[in-house]
Design a protein around this motif. Structure first.
Motif, PDB file in Angstrom:
ATOM      1  N   CYS A   1     -12.126   4.463   7.721  1.00 50.46           N
ATOM      2  CA  CYS A   1     -10.660   4.338   7.635  1.00 50.46           C
ATOM      3  C   CYS A   1     -10.046   5.674   7.229  1.00 50.46           C
ATOM      4  CB  CYS A   1     -10.271   3.272   6.618  1.00 50.46           C
ATOM      5  SG  CYS A   1      -8.478   3.127   6.429  1.00 50.46           S
TER       6      CYS A   1
ATOM      7  N   HIS B   1      -7.203   6.180   5.987  1.00 49.43           N
ATOM      8  CA  HIS B   1      -6.404   6.054   4.759  1.00 49.43           C
ATOM      9  C   HIS B   1      -7.217   6.469   3.528  1.00 49.43           C
ATOM     10  CE1 HIS B   1      -3.453   4.295   7.206  1.00 49.43           C
ATOM     11  NE2 HIS B   1      -3.687   3.017   7.001  1.00 49.43           N
TER      12      HIS B   1
ATOM     13  N   CYS C   1      -2.197  -1.462   5.684  1.00 51.43           N
ATOM     14  CA  CYS C   1      -3.541  -1.393   5.098  1.00 51.43           C
ATOM     15  C   CYS C   1      -3.541  -0.507   3.854  1.00 51.43           C
ATOM     16  CB  CYS C   1      -4.549  -0.848   6.103  1.00 51.43           C
ATOM     17  SG  CYS C   1      -4.941  -1.997   7.438  1.00 51.43           S
TER      18      CYS C   1
ATOM     19  N   ASN D   1      -1.718   6.130  11.926  1.00 52.78           N
ATOM     20  CA  ASN D   1      -3.023   5.731  12.500  1.00 52.78           C
ATOM     21  C   ASN D   1      -2.851   5.124  13.889  1.00 52.78           C
ATOM     22  OD1 ASN D   1      -2.011   3.237  11.934  1.00 52.78           O
ATOM     23  ND2 ASN D   1      -3.615   2.625  10.495  1.00 52.78           N
TER      24      ASN D   1
ATOM     25  N   ALA E   1      -2.186  -1.493  12.231  1.00 51.26           N
ATOM     26  CA  ALA E   1      -3.618  -1.707  12.011  1.00 51.26           C
ATOM     27  C   ALA E   1      -3.921  -3.023  11.303  1.00 51.26           C
ATOM     28  CB  ALA E   1      -4.196  -0.542  11.215  1.00 51.26           C
TER      29      ALA E   1
ATOM     30  N   GLN F   1      -4.386  -4.028  15.050  1.00 47.33           N
ATOM     31  CA  GLN F   1      -4.222  -2.833  15.904  1.00 47.33           C
ATOM     32  C   GLN F   1      -3.341  -3.061  17.130  1.00 47.33           C
ATOM     33  OE1 GLN F   1      -8.286  -3.347  16.122  1.00 47.33           O
ATOM     34  NE2 GLN F   1      -7.905  -3.594  13.950  1.00 47.33           N
TER      35      GLN F   1
ATOM     36  N   CYS G   1      -6.652   4.638  13.477  1.00 50.89           N
ATOM     37  CA  CYS G   1      -7.355   3.557  12.775  1.00 50.89           C
ATOM     38  C   CYS G   1      -8.800   3.508  13.297  1.00 50.89           C
ATOM     39  CB  CYS G   1      -6.633   2.245  13.061  1.00 50.89           C
ATOM     40  SG  CYS G   1      -7.600   0.754  12.775  1.00 50.89           S
TER      41      CYS G   1
ATOM     42  N   ARG H   1     -10.576  -7.348   5.930  1.00 47.94           N
ATOM     43  CA  ARG H   1     -10.965  -5.949   5.790  1.00 47.94           C
ATOM     44  C   ARG H   1     -12.176  -5.757   4.892  1.00 47.94           C
ATOM     45  NH1 ARG H   1      -9.021  -5.747   9.644  1.00 47.94           N
ATOM     46  NH2 ARG H   1      -6.906  -5.357  10.271  1.00 47.94           N
TER      47      ARG H   1
END
Lengths: 628, 213
Positions: free
Chosen positions: A381, A383, A407, A477, A481, A485, A550, B47
């Motif tokens: 990721c 981020h 995210c 990204n 996401a 996405q 992403c 996630r």
């Protein structure tokens, strides 16, 4: 399952997610225009429409935000086409301005607005109860309990919408939206898409002042007629067992109440409400007339409880009403069968066959030391890398970070525990403006590209116009996401892969009036630190764009192109256990070898972003060779 | 054929294909005329976090969520995630769990401070679960999946194992047809192989402790 069944021409049975059943219902009802912005728990409605759109001729867009999506449907329905938009609870807040007005102006073609609340705030910032939007806007509201009902109600909603010329709100909750079940498909009988002539007199959909007052009288009349229809609607069901004890419920509450009755071995009369605005008051009055005790089972606010209590004043003043006000049920969090069984048992003075408290206590004992596994940034990721670079760049600098929805919201979780405010889509900018007025520290606003397009631009306009001293960092990204996405306005395609005009962030921002724009690649995690630091040291407003796709999105594209996704490994003899790749990093692919205490990379999880490799002071993280 | 009720709690880590697994079972039920409903998790929780699907089969089930103490079986693609939802298992219910653990990042971070701490292991989990049931089968789904052709078929290996249970009311041929319909065309063969390998493994690891078909 899924899209294959949603597009099936003929009748038959299919196992569908409620959100897929909603799409099937709309297709069976010949929907012609679809627009939405993704948001859990409604995202699969948009995704399914998007996936099947190449097979049909309905128009579809993934809109910049929920308000635009709703207005797009409103416009098409004014012309006369059937439309659908879907949004999560808090998305309705964004769309509600026009939602109220559309109730006044009405529509011609059927318009269905699907709104899903999220009790338990599984993926939302609040536990908002959106049922207030129905009565507040005088928009009829339907509530299904399962996929079969959802499909049926969508079709009923179109008929209702066109009969009364009003949008219809279909309200679900997470556990309804994300419930799969076996659904009876009816044949798809779709007419070719055709633009229609505009047949309305001037001012037909203008609501202001005198026009608004005229509309208001008309919509009150309309609501009365709809209420009369709902009194006899088969969307509401009464199961009369002859008992003097009854339950009034709707939506997910019905599922738990019915299950709780099975668990407790009781057979109360049940009024299941499918039309929750306007409420069928006479039906409710008739139901409670024969009862001594009634329990209201509904999540979140005591909406039904309030109305049943008011209706009981005349219908049956002696009936005992149990719910949230009596303390038997909570206004917080979502329900489940055992919570509802416990609540009903408490009213009846009995006990469920299972002592749920004891089972949970024993489970807690068995789970001692079991570590939590909250959602976290995926391997690869960008981020994670941006936040690492940002923290390095701000080391020793007192600052406040106003973050946003996406995210990257997860930065407030361990290990970073980074971020000072998070309110709603785009709020980072407005909050940052206030922070820089009031606080002594440097102010940073942080937002993703999709949220930037969605609701951050007015805040940036404001900050530029007022010359606010703040830095906006945009984590670009390329997609929305968090919800899976979906393409956003920065992409050259939209729903169903149809071509779209891509907007370029830095060009838009430059045109708005900011020339101080710094662009970094977060995967160059060390090289990004200095440019970020320098940008933060300059007087704002200025912008940093941290740009990298992403990882899930990039991997999907790599697989489509037939490229392999490499992985790294730790060279054990080089690793000196500084744990740079673990502390403050929390990559799910990296763990510690129990024996030699050195870092270990799980091959199946590593994405080879190389960020940990760049950070390792000993250079021990290297590409894994074939078979390594 | 009178339908029996069967509730199964599926758990794992985001990305392990849990929703596909429940879709395969659900579609098989739809084709076989058996009623099935699920309560699923989508969105933020996916996630790399812990995820679960409540899957319920039977003519009278209404709640998509299984009551606490109401699951006939837990099928977990990660051992820790079997323990995490142990409250759902009815006393003496079946636990089918993968011989695999993705260590939570929080646990890993703690390991950098405590030099002797060991990760919670599959054996630790099994030991704890024996306090609520003696019907626990640990299956090395990763190994069998790789043997079938790709490590991505762990979920179907576990389904193959589940299919051997006498109490699991979905016929094997319906499950296999559903696999054919629900996985990408080029992956059908490896998935059917994964199913058979899971089934075979269950004969040795499960059918000695639970009644199998």
């Amino acid at each position: 399952m899924g899209a294959a069944d949603v597009v099936r021409e003929g009748a038959g049975k299919a196992f569908l997610l409620c959100n897929e059943a909603i799409v099937r219902g709309a297709l069976e009802a010949d929907v012609k225009v679809v627009s939405a912005y993704p948001g859990s728990p409604t995202t699969e409605i948009l995704d399914t429409f998007s996936e099947v759109s190449p097979k049909f001729d309905f128009k579809m867009e993934i809109s910049a935000n929920e308000k635009v999506a709703l207005e797009t449907c409103g416009g098409a329905s004014m012309v006369g086409l059937r439309t659908m938009t879907s949004m999560k609870s808090v998305g309705m807040n964004v769309a509600s301005d026009s939602f109220f007005s559309l109730s006044y102006t009405g529509v011609k073609g059927g318009m269905v607005v699907v709104m899903a609340d999220d009790p338990h705030a599984h993926s939302s910032q609040t536990e908002q109860d959106g049922r207030s939007f129905g009565p507040n806007a005088y928009v009829p509201m339907l509530e299904p309990s399962n996929p079969t009902e959802a499909k049926r109600m969508v079709k009923a909603a179109y008929a209702l919408s066109e009969k009364y010329g009003v949008p219809v709100l279909m309200r679900t909750t997470t556990r309804v939206s994300h419930q799969s079940g076996i659904v009876d498909l009816e044949p798809l009988d779709r007419k070719p898409f055709q633009k229609l002539p505009w047949t309305h007199p001037p001012g037909r959909f203008v609501t202001v002042a005198e026009a608004a007052r005229t509309f208001k009288h008309a919509l009150l009349e309309r609501t009365k007629r709809i209420q009369e229809e709902f009194e006899a609607s088969d969307l509401n069901t009464v199961t009369d067992t002859g008992s003097d004890f009854g339950i009034i419920t709707s939506g997910a509450g019905y599922n738990y109440a019915a299950e709780a009755c099975r668990i407790l071995g009781i057979k109360p009369s049940i009024l299941k409400l499918g039309t929750t605005y306007p409420l069928p008051n006479k039906l409710i009055a008739g139901f409670i007339k024969k009862l001594k005790t009634v329990i209201i089972v509904e999540e979140l606010q005591p909406y039904l409880e309030l109305h049943v209590t008011a209706i009981a004043k005349d219908a049956n003043p002696s009936v005992r009403i149990y719910g949230k006000w009596t303390g038997h049920f909570s206004e917080a969090l979502e329900y489940n069968p055992n919570i509802v069984a416990d609540g009903i048992a408490k009213v009846l003075g009995t006990r469920p066959p299972v002592d749920y408290g004891a089972v949970l206590a024993k489970a807690a004992e068995l789970k001692a030391g079991l570590m939590e596994r909250p959602p976290t940034f995926c391997p690869g990721c960008p981020h994670r890398a941006t936040l690492h670079a940002l923290q390095e760049a701000t080391r020793g600098t007192k600052h406040i970070l106003a973050t946003d929805i996406g995210c990257y919201s997860m930065s407030f979780l361990k290990p970073l525990e980074y971020g000072d405010s998070l309110l709603s889509m785009g709020a980072c900018m407005g909050v940052a403006a206030g922070l820089q007025y009031a606080a002594q520290e440097k102010v940073i606003a942080m937002v993703g590209d999709s949220t930037f397009w969605h609701a951050t631009m007015p805040g940036l306009v404001n900050a530029i116009h007022h010359n606010d001293d703040l830095t906006l960092i945009i984590l670009d990204n390329e997609v929305t996401a968090m919800t899976g996405q979906q393409p956003d306005p920065g992409r050259d395609y939209n729903a169903g892969g149809q071509p779209a005009k891509p907007l370029v962030l830095e060009k838009v921002i430059e045109a708005m009036g900011i020339s101080d724009i710094t662009i970094v690649d977060p995967y160059q995690v060390k090289a990004a630190v200095v440019p970020i630091k320098q940008a933060l040291s300059r007087k704002g407003p200025n912008v940093i764009i941290s740009r990298r796709a992403c990882a899930l999105y990039a991997d999907r594209n790599k697989r489509k192109r037939g490229e392999t996704i490499g992985t790294n490994k730790v060279e054990k003899e080089v690793c000196k256990r500084p744990y740079t790749c673990i502390r403050g990093f929390y990559c799910p692919a990296i763990s510690v070898d129990d024996d030699d205490r050195k870092a270990f990379i799980t091959k199946e999880l590593c994405d080879r972003c190389d960020v940990c490799a760049k950070l390792c002071p000993f250079g021990s993280i290297r590409p894994r060779q074939e078979g390594g | 054929m009178p339908e029996k009720e069967f509730s199964i709690y599926l758990s794992g880590v985001g990305g392990q294909g849990l929703v596909l697994l429940s879709n395969i079972i659900g579609s098989a039920c739809a084709a076989a005329g058996i009623r099935a409903i699920t309560g699923e998790q989508h969105g933020l929780s996916q996630r790399s976090g812990s995820i679960n699907v409540h899957l319920r089969i039977g003519p009278e089930v209404i709640s998509p969520l299984i009551p606490v103490g109401g699951a006939d079986a837990i099928l977990s693609l990660d051992s820790l995630e079997a323990l995490r939802y142990v409250e759902y298992l009815r006393p003496g219910g079946v636990v089918l769990m993968n011989d695999r653990i993705q260590h939570p990042t929080i646990e890993t971070a703690a390991h950098t401070k405590d030099k002797v701490a060991k990760y919670m292991s599959v054996e630790d989990v099994k030991e704890r679960l024996t306090k609520v049931t003696d019907k626990i089968a640990v299956i090395d789904a990763m190994k069998l999946a790789a043997e079938a052709g790709t490590s991505l078929t762990e979920n179907v290996v576990m389904l193959g194992a589940l299919s051997t249970l006498e109490a699991f009311p979905v016929p094997e041929d319906a499950l296999k047809r559903s696999i054919e319909e629900n996985v990408p065309k080029k992956a059908v063969e490896v998935n059917l192989k994964a199913f058979d390998l899971g089934k075979k493994a269950a004969h040795d690891l499960l059918c000695n402790i639970v009644k199998c078909r």
